[in-house]
Design a protein around this motif. Structure first.
Motif, PDB file in Angstrom:
ATOM      1  N   ASP A   1      41.523  40.086  35.954  1.00 57.60           N
ATOM      2  CA  ASP A   1      40.611  39.639  36.869  1.00 57.60           C
ATOM      3  C   ASP A   1      41.138  38.407  37.689  1.00 57.60           C
ATOM      4  OD1 ASP A   1      39.174  41.450  34.674  1.00 57.60           O
ATOM      5  OD2 ASP A   1      37.725  41.470  36.523  1.00 57.60           O
TER       6      ASP A   1
ATOM      7  N   HIS B   1      41.848  38.377  40.809  1.00 62.90           N
ATOM      8  CA  HIS B   1      41.168  38.647  42.227  1.00 62.90           C
ATOM      9  C   HIS B   1      41.978  37.806  43.312  1.00 62.90           C
ATOM     10  CE1 HIS B   1      37.593  40.885  40.998  1.00 62.90           C
ATOM     11  NE2 HIS B   1      37.505  40.246  39.907  1.00 62.90           N
TER      12      HIS B   1
ATOM     13  N   HIS C   1      33.779  38.721  33.328  1.00 62.11           N
ATOM     14  CA  HIS C   1      34.654  37.716  33.346  1.00 62.11           C
ATOM     15  C   HIS C   1      34.746  36.420  32.110  1.00 62.11           C
ATOM     16  CE1 HIS C   1      35.392  38.316  38.308  1.00 62.11           C
ATOM     17  NE2 HIS C   1      35.793  39.272  37.154  1.00 62.11           N
TER      18      HIS C   1
HETATM   19 FE   LIG Z   1      36.830  41.219  38.019  1.00 60.54          FE
END
Ligand SMILES: [Fe+2]
Ligand SMILES: [Fe+2]
Length: 307
Positions: free
Chosen positions: A22, A24, A240
């Motif tokens: 994650d 991003h 997260h």
């Molecule tokens: Fe995510």
């Protein structure tokens, strides 16, 4: 046959796997507004309101530096490399990962943000940027789950990401992938050596609303199928915040976001290191971001909490 089929790392030494998730990566430079006339409009509003600076690319760059400076045998990235599945974001993520972007050093699976729109799914955009890290040579079918070896350790990558309506982030692995996982277990004797599986969506319950809006729809079946296939360590992202539990003898670990730069101690950017020896998983370390001066502070995780 994978690019790591000739991996000759010995079976009698401890291998170290880094688990990153994650990250991003955001990059909207030069993106036409017409790109946002779909599900991305809600994503763009979300970015503008709270996420724009939430995941600094500099932390991903620091992770790449760290796994080179304190070497690991392989890096496992469990999805959500991007925010909106834009080509600009994939290009930037690939560029940051470039120093380790080889199939024998890095493995990836897509997250819901990487298959964010029907167009991204139709174009197989994630696969066009990262397919070389998942399938090589004779494995031309390019289906999930992909399969690799790192020394004696089996690696399997499942895809739980599918395009969804705005504000919905659910995922599903589906029967076809689970049937192929069963076939891989037999072909490669996954029960015979340590096996790590990767998937994006979380495998623990988070309450009815979150499960309905963001959860993996076939979570229970995926857990059972992985355990039956001989998976020893099942890694995920999506939530997260880090999480761990056991499903029978299988360990299930969510690393949390590796670039979420928040104040709360549970929300600090982090990645994990798994030490896998001849007898299996020896220990898990967590590396928590403590700013550019101190870098990643590493500590050993205690035993899994009771499930
Ligand atoms: Fe995510
Ligand atoms: Fe996600």
């Amino acid at each position: 046959m994978s690019a790591t089929a000739d991996d000759t790392r010995p079976a009698d030494r401890t291998l170290v796997f880094a688990h990153v998730s994650d990250v991003h990566v955001l990059d909207l430079v030069g993106v036409s507004m017409s790109r946002f006339l779909n599900k991305r409009l809600s994503g763009l509003l979300n970015l503008a309101s709270k996420r724009r600076n939430a995941h600094p690319v500099a932390i991903l760059e620091a992770i790449v530096d760290d796994v080179i400076a304190r070497p690991v045998d392989h890096v496992l990235l469990t999805g959500d490399l991007t925010n909106l599945a834009l080509p600009t974001e994939f290009r930037r993520a690939r560029a940051v990962l470039d120093p380790i972007a080889r199939p024998d050093r890095l493995s990836v699976v897509p997250g819901n943000h990487d298959i964010y729109t029907r167009g991204a799914a139709r174009d197989r955009r994630f696969e066009s940027f990262f397919g070389d890290l998942m399938w090589t040579g004779a494995d031309s079918a390019q289906t999930y789950p992909w399969y690799k070896r790192v020394g004696p350790v089996h690696l399997v990558g499942l895809c739980s990401a599918e395009p969804r309506l705005p504000l919905i982030a659910t995922g599903r692995v589906g029967d076809r992938q689970l049937q192929r996982l069963t076939a891989l277990a037999s072909t490669h004797d996954l029960h015979g050596e340590f096996t790590i599986a990767m998937v994006h969506h979380n495998l623990h319950a988070r309450g009815l609303r979150k499960d309905l809006m963001h959860g993996m729809q076939d979570r229970a079946r995926v857990l059972d199928a992985c355990a039956e296939a001989g998976v020893d360590l099942l890694l995920h992202g999506h939530t997260h915040v880090a999480n761990r539990f056991r499903h029978g003898s299988m360990r299930v670990v969510g690393s949390g976001s590796s670039t979420w730069d928040a104040e709360h101690p549970d929300h600090r950017a982090r990645y994990n290191r798994y030490h896998v020896g001849p007898a299996g998983l020896e220990r898990i370390e967590v590396c928590i971001w403590d700013g550019p001066d101190r870098g990643f502070v590493t500590s050993e995780l205690p035993e899994d909490p009771p499930s």
